[in-house]
Design a protein around this motif. Structure first.
Motif, PDB file in Angstrom:
ATOM      1  N   UNK A  39       0.811  -1.215   0.000  1.00 43.79           N
ATOM      2  CA  UNK A  39       0.000   0.000   0.000  1.00 43.79           C
ATOM      3  C   UNK A  39       0.848   1.271   0.000  1.00 43.79           C
ATOM      4  N   UNK A  40       2.049   1.215   0.559  1.00 48.12           N
ATOM      5  CA  UNK A  40       2.913   2.396   0.659  1.00 48.12           C
ATOM      6  C   UNK A  40       4.012   2.387  -0.388  1.00 48.12           C
ATOM      7  N   UNK A  41       4.327   1.218  -0.935  1.00 41.69           N
ATOM      8  CA  UNK A  41       5.465   1.073  -1.845  1.00 41.69           C
ATOM      9  C   UNK A  41       5.372   2.003  -3.061  1.00 41.69           C
ATOM     10  N   UNK A  42       4.192   2.075  -3.681  1.00 37.80           N
ATOM     11  CA  UNK A  42       4.044   2.904  -4.876  1.00 37.80           C
ATOM     12  C   UNK A  42       4.286   4.377  -4.599  1.00 37.80           C
ATOM     13  N   UNK A  43       3.761   4.850  -3.474  1.00 35.78           N
ATOM     14  CA  UNK A  43       3.945   6.254  -3.116  1.00 35.78           C
ATOM     15  C   UNK A  43       5.415   6.543  -2.822  1.00 35.78           C
ATOM     16  N   UNK A  44       6.084   5.670  -2.075  1.00 39.79           N
ATOM     17  CA  UNK A  44       7.487   5.864  -1.746  1.00 39.79           C
ATOM     18  C   UNK A  44       8.362   5.800  -2.998  1.00 39.79           C
ATOM     19  N   UNK A  45       8.034   4.895  -3.924  1.00 44.39           N
ATOM     20  CA  UNK A  45       8.807   4.801  -5.168  1.00 44.39           C
ATOM     21  C   UNK A  45       8.634   6.061  -6.008  1.00 44.39           C
ATOM     22  N   UNK A  46       7.410   6.592  -6.058  1.00 45.75           N
ATOM     23  CA  UNK A  46       7.178   7.841  -6.780  1.00 45.75           C
ATOM     24  C   UNK A  46       7.956   8.997  -6.180  1.00 45.75           C
ATOM     25  N   UNK A  47       8.025   9.043  -4.848  1.00 54.87           N
ATOM     26  CA  UNK A  47       8.798  10.097  -4.181  1.00 54.87           C
ATOM     27  C   UNK A  47      10.291   9.932  -4.452  1.00 54.87           C
ATOM     28  N   UNK A  48      10.759   8.681  -4.552  1.00 53.80           N
ATOM     29  CA  UNK A  48      12.172   8.439  -4.870  1.00 53.80           C
ATOM     30  C   UNK A  48      12.495   8.954  -6.269  1.00 53.80           C
ATOM     31  N   UNK A  49      11.621   8.681  -7.226  1.00 53.93           N
ATOM     32  CA  UNK A  49      11.826   9.173  -8.593  1.00 53.93           C
ATOM     33  C   UNK A  49      11.879  10.704  -8.593  1.00 53.93           C
ATOM     34  N   UNK A  50      10.964  11.313  -7.846  1.00 55.75           N
ATOM     35  CA  UNK A  50      10.949  12.777  -7.785  1.00 55.75           C
ATOM     36  C   UNK A  50      12.239  13.316  -7.160  1.00 55.75           C
ATOM     37  N   UNK A  85      -2.322   6.290  -8.775  1.00 57.50           N
ATOM     38  CA  UNK A  85      -2.415   6.223  -7.315  1.00 57.50           C
ATOM     39  C   UNK A  85      -3.607   7.011  -6.775  1.00 57.50           C
ATOM     40  N   UNK A  86      -4.125   7.950  -7.558  1.00 57.41           N
ATOM     41  CA  UNK A  86      -5.282   8.731  -7.101  1.00 57.41           C
ATOM     42  C   UNK A  86      -6.497   7.857  -6.832  1.00 57.41           C
ATOM     43  N   UNK A  87      -6.489   6.640  -7.360  1.00 54.99           N
ATOM     44  CA  UNK A  87      -7.585   5.713  -7.056  1.00 54.99           C
ATOM     45  C   UNK A  87      -7.674   5.462  -5.555  1.00 54.99           C
ATOM     46  N   UNK A  88      -6.530   5.531  -4.873  1.00 53.76           N
ATOM     47  CA  UNK A  88      -6.477   5.263  -3.442  1.00 53.76           C
ATOM     48  C   UNK A  88      -6.841   6.444  -2.576  1.00 53.76           C
ATOM     49  N   UNK A  89      -7.068   7.600  -3.156  1.00 55.48           N
ATOM     50  CA  UNK A  89      -7.441   8.769  -2.367  1.00 55.48           C
ATOM     51  C   UNK A  89      -6.780  10.034  -2.883  1.00 55.48           C
ATOM     52  N   UNK A  90      -7.378  11.141  -2.524  1.00 51.94           N
ATOM     53  CA  UNK A  90      -6.897  12.445  -3.003  1.00 51.94           C
ATOM     54  C   UNK A  90      -5.572  12.860  -2.367  1.00 51.94           C
ATOM     55  N   UNK A  91      -5.108  12.148  -1.337  1.00 54.27           N
ATOM     56  CA  UNK A  91      -3.833  12.517  -0.731  1.00 54.27           C
ATOM     57  C   UNK A  91      -2.668  12.286  -1.690  1.00 54.27           C
ATOM     58  N   UNK A  92      -2.915  11.631  -2.824  1.00 55.11           N
ATOM     59  CA  UNK A  92      -1.874  11.441  -3.841  1.00 55.11           C
ATOM     60  C   UNK A  92      -1.843  12.596  -4.849  1.00 55.11           C
ATOM     61  N   UNK A  93      -2.740  13.559  -4.705  1.00 60.19           N
ATOM     62  CA  UNK A  93      -2.799  14.681  -5.647  1.00 60.19           C
ATOM     63  C   UNK A  93      -1.508  15.491  -5.619  1.00 60.19           C
ATOM     64  N   UNK A  94      -0.863  15.583  -4.456  1.00 61.14           N
ATOM     65  CA  UNK A  94       0.389  16.332  -4.356  1.00 61.14           C
ATOM     66  C   UNK A  94       1.461  15.710  -5.248  1.00 61.14           C
ATOM     67  N   UNK A  95       1.480  14.377  -5.328  1.00 67.35           N
ATOM     68  CA  UNK A  95       2.455  13.716  -6.191  1.00 67.35           C
ATOM     69  C   UNK A  95       2.196  14.032  -7.663  1.00 67.35           C
ATOM     70  N   UNK A  96       0.936  14.137  -8.022  1.00 69.22           N
ATOM     71  CA  UNK A  96       0.589  14.502  -9.394  1.00 69.22           C
ATOM     72  C   UNK A  96       1.047  15.925  -9.698  1.00 69.22           C
ATOM     73  N   UNK A  97       0.790  16.847  -8.773  1.00 67.27           N
ATOM     74  CA  UNK A  97       1.231  18.233  -8.959  1.00 67.27           C
ATOM     75  C   UNK A  97       2.749  18.291  -9.069  1.00 67.27           C
ATOM     76  N   UNK A  98       3.438  17.546  -8.207  1.00 72.45           N
ATOM     77  CA  UNK A  98       4.901  17.545  -8.242  1.00 72.45           C
ATOM     78  C   UNK A  98       5.458  17.003  -9.544  1.00 72.45           C
ATOM     79  N   UNK A  99       4.891  15.916 -10.040  1.00 73.42           N
ATOM     80  CA  UNK A  99       5.371  15.329 -11.293  1.00 73.42           C
ATOM     81  C   UNK A  99       5.121  16.276 -12.464  1.00 73.42           C
ATOM     82  N   UNK A 100       3.946  16.899 -12.489  1.00 77.10           N
ATOM     83  CA  UNK A 100       3.642  17.854 -13.560  1.00 77.10           C
ATOM     84  C   UNK A 100       4.531  19.093 -13.470  1.00 77.10           C
TER      85      UNK A 100
END
Length: 196
Positions: A39-50, A85-100
């Motif tokens: 459940x946390x791996x995808x978010x942590x991997x996205x943050x690592x890429x960023x 990841x937004x399927x899991x909740x809006x708390x992933x919106x920050x990652x979308x903003x950061x990637x964009x």
């Protein structure tokens, strides 16, 4: 040669410190991704890429002629991942903003490549988009700093723990360290946006 008396100028030193900060944050997120549950791996991997992408973007000498395009492609891939990841909740919106935002900065760098860019960041870019991103990240850093200060001593979640009520920041690592890592990357984004 202008300014050759000092081997490392203040702006180059601050740029290298930003590279180091982002790379360390990316490495920590990568370690967190390896240890975390699904459940946390995808978010942590996205943050690592960023984190690693921000480190590459902050290198004072730039990333070469091909670098901005590669970074833009990687950041667009990270944006698609954040959208998933937004399927899991809006708390992933920050990652979308950061990637964009990273894709936007990479494309602005590519557009300004060779036209007076400094420290690997292009002078090109839409002032309105840059201004909105500056406001977003200034608010994110201020709010994140306030939360980190007020959370001192309150969070006592051990690595890998976290019940149903644990937030994504708390699960998969010590809560304060995860928040500090995110705050460091937010500060790095703000610093890079200020150079545009």
């Amino acid at each position: 040669m202008h300014g050759s008396a000092t081997p490392l100028s203040a702006s180059a030193a601050s740029a290298w410190l930003l590279v180091l900060l982002c790379a360390v944050s990316g490495a920590y997120c990568l370690l967190r991704a390896r240890r975390a549950d699904r459940t946390v791996r995808g978010m942590a991997a996205g943050e690592a890429v960023m984190g690693f992408g921000m480190a590459a973007m902050a290198v004072p000498s730039g990333t070469g002629a091909w670098g901005p395009q590669v970074l833009a492609a990687v950041c667009c891939g990270a944006a698609v991942h954040a959208l998933w990841l937004l399927r899991g909740g809006m708390h992933h919106a920050h990652h979308l903003v950061g990637a964009l935002a990273m894709a936007y900065m990479a494309l602005a760098t590519a557009a300004g490549n060779g036209h007076g860019h400094e420290h690997g960041h292009g002078q090109a870019g839409l002032p309105v988009v840059t201004g909105v991103l500056l406001l977003y990240y200034a608010g994110y850093v201020l709010l994140g700093g306030a939360r980190l200060v007020t959370a001192g001593g309150v969070l006592s979640v051990a690595a890998g723990e976290g019940g149903p009520g644990a937030s994504g920041a708390e699960a998969g690592g010590a809560g304060e360290l995860v928040r500090a890592c995110r705050l460091a990357m937010g500060t790095g984004m703000l610093a890079m946006l200020l150079t545009m």
